[in-house]
Write an enzyme that holds these catalytic residues in place. Sequence first.
Site, PDB file in Angstrom:
ATOM      1  N   LEU A   7     -34.711  33.211  87.962  1.00 46.53           N
ATOM      2  CA  LEU A   7     -34.798  31.758  87.967  1.00 46.53           C
ATOM      3  C   LEU A   7     -33.981  31.127  89.087  1.00 46.53           C
ATOM      4  O   LEU A   7     -32.834  31.512  89.333  1.00 46.53           O
ATOM      5  CB  LEU A   7     -34.271  31.206  86.638  1.00 46.53           C
ATOM      6  CG  LEU A   7     -35.007  31.646  85.373  1.00 46.53           C
ATOM      7  CD1 LEU A   7     -34.038  31.800  84.226  1.00 46.53           C
ATOM      8  CD2 LEU A   7     -36.097  30.637  85.036  1.00 46.53           C
ATOM      9  N   ASP A   8     -34.566  30.146  89.726  1.00 44.17           N
ATOM     10  CA  ASP A   8     -33.791  29.234  90.557  1.00 44.17           C
ATOM     11  C   ASP A   8     -32.950  28.355  89.622  1.00 44.17           C
ATOM     12  O   ASP A   8     -33.237  28.260  88.422  1.00 44.17           O
ATOM     13  CB  ASP A   8     -34.750  28.383  91.390  1.00 44.17           C
ATOM     14  CG  ASP A   8     -34.054  27.255  92.116  1.00 44.17           C
ATOM     15  OD1 ASP A   8     -33.102  27.537  92.866  1.00 44.17           O
ATOM     16  OD2 ASP A   8     -34.452  26.093  91.912  1.00 44.17           O
ATOM     17  N   PHE A   9     -31.918  27.711  90.163  1.00 49.06           N
ATOM     18  CA  PHE A   9     -31.088  26.845  89.319  1.00 49.06           C
ATOM     19  C   PHE A   9     -31.364  25.363  89.577  1.00 49.06           C
ATOM     20  O   PHE A   9     -31.866  24.656  88.717  1.00 49.06           O
ATOM     21  CB  PHE A   9     -29.599  27.147  89.527  1.00 49.06           C
ATOM     22  CG  PHE A   9     -28.716  26.317  88.643  1.00 49.06           C
ATOM     23  CD1 PHE A   9     -28.536  26.661  87.319  1.00 49.06           C
ATOM     24  CD2 PHE A   9     -28.101  25.169  89.126  1.00 49.06           C
ATOM     25  CE1 PHE A   9     -27.757  25.872  86.477  1.00 49.06           C
ATOM     26  CE2 PHE A   9     -27.318  24.376  88.300  1.00 49.06           C
ATOM     27  CZ  PHE A   9     -27.142  24.734  86.974  1.00 49.06           C
ATOM     28  N   ASP A  10     -31.044  24.889  90.790  1.00 49.58           N
ATOM     29  CA  ASP A  10     -31.186  23.465  91.105  1.00 49.58           C
ATOM     30  C   ASP A  10     -32.654  23.055  91.128  1.00 49.58           C
ATOM     31  O   ASP A  10     -33.448  23.598  91.896  1.00 49.58           O
ATOM     32  CB  ASP A  10     -30.558  23.165  92.467  1.00 49.58           C
ATOM     33  CG  ASP A  10     -29.064  23.401  92.487  1.00 49.58           C
ATOM     34  OD1 ASP A  10     -28.318  22.477  92.162  1.00 49.58           O
ATOM     35  OD2 ASP A  10     -28.647  24.535  92.814  1.00 49.58           O
ATOM     36  N   ASP A 166     -38.644  25.645  91.972  1.00 43.64           N
ATOM     37  CA  ASP A 166     -39.236  24.322  92.183  1.00 43.64           C
ATOM     38  C   ASP A 166     -39.573  24.018  93.635  1.00 43.64           C
ATOM     39  O   ASP A 166     -40.164  22.974  93.917  1.00 43.64           O
ATOM     40  CB  ASP A 166     -38.292  23.236  91.661  1.00 43.64           C
ATOM     41  CG  ASP A 166     -37.000  23.172  92.468  1.00 43.64           C
ATOM     42  OD1 ASP A 166     -36.363  24.230  92.646  1.00 43.64           O
ATOM     43  OD2 ASP A 166     -36.635  22.074  92.926  1.00 43.64           O
TER      44      ASP A 166
END
Length: 213
Positions: A7-10, A166
């Site tokens: 997963l990406d965070f921001d 995202d």
Amino acid sequence: MKKIVILDFDGTIADTKPVILNTFHRTFDAMHLPQHSDEEIAATIGLPLMEAFPVLEPMDKEKAAECTATYREIFEDVNREIGVPMFPHVADTLHQLHAKGCTLTIATSRGYKSAADFLRSFKLDDIITLIVAAEDVRHAKPDPEPVLKTLKHYHLQPEDAVVVGDTHFDILMGRNARCMTVGVTYGNGSRQSLIEAGADAIVDDFAEITEMV
């Protein structure tokens, strides 16, 4: 079923955009640099700060390092003022995936301490078992190194993983690692940019990811 979700965070887990934009603007003022629009700044989210600042304003590595250090100091103050929430359905969905036996990890251009602090504050640190942060790789997104390093850590193959993010940086990172990719539309990137990057699937709600893992 996929064995691991990277997963990406921001912009994927947490809505950090208001804090990031505010911090950039204050950093430009503190460093006596020209201001840039929110749109210009937002386009760099996903890059390490050492790369983002030179994209916005021509500068050498020494100046970029100074800007990065200033940004990180200011970020703590802005975060206390504004706060960072998780996006809807993220926590519940991550707990569901964990209960299904999925390994959950983070691949972020954020610094390790910052990412770890956020995960602790969100009470996700007990189910997210690895963070590959900016200082952990030589080549950041969209290079596949963060994903490949994660897979190597768990002795897994690209076909075992799905990469969720995202921005086009996240999708290209996953594709360059030959993994399945899922783009989320509620973050910092546009649906069109995710399509152009070649996302295998695009979702408007994080909860939809459970159907793909």
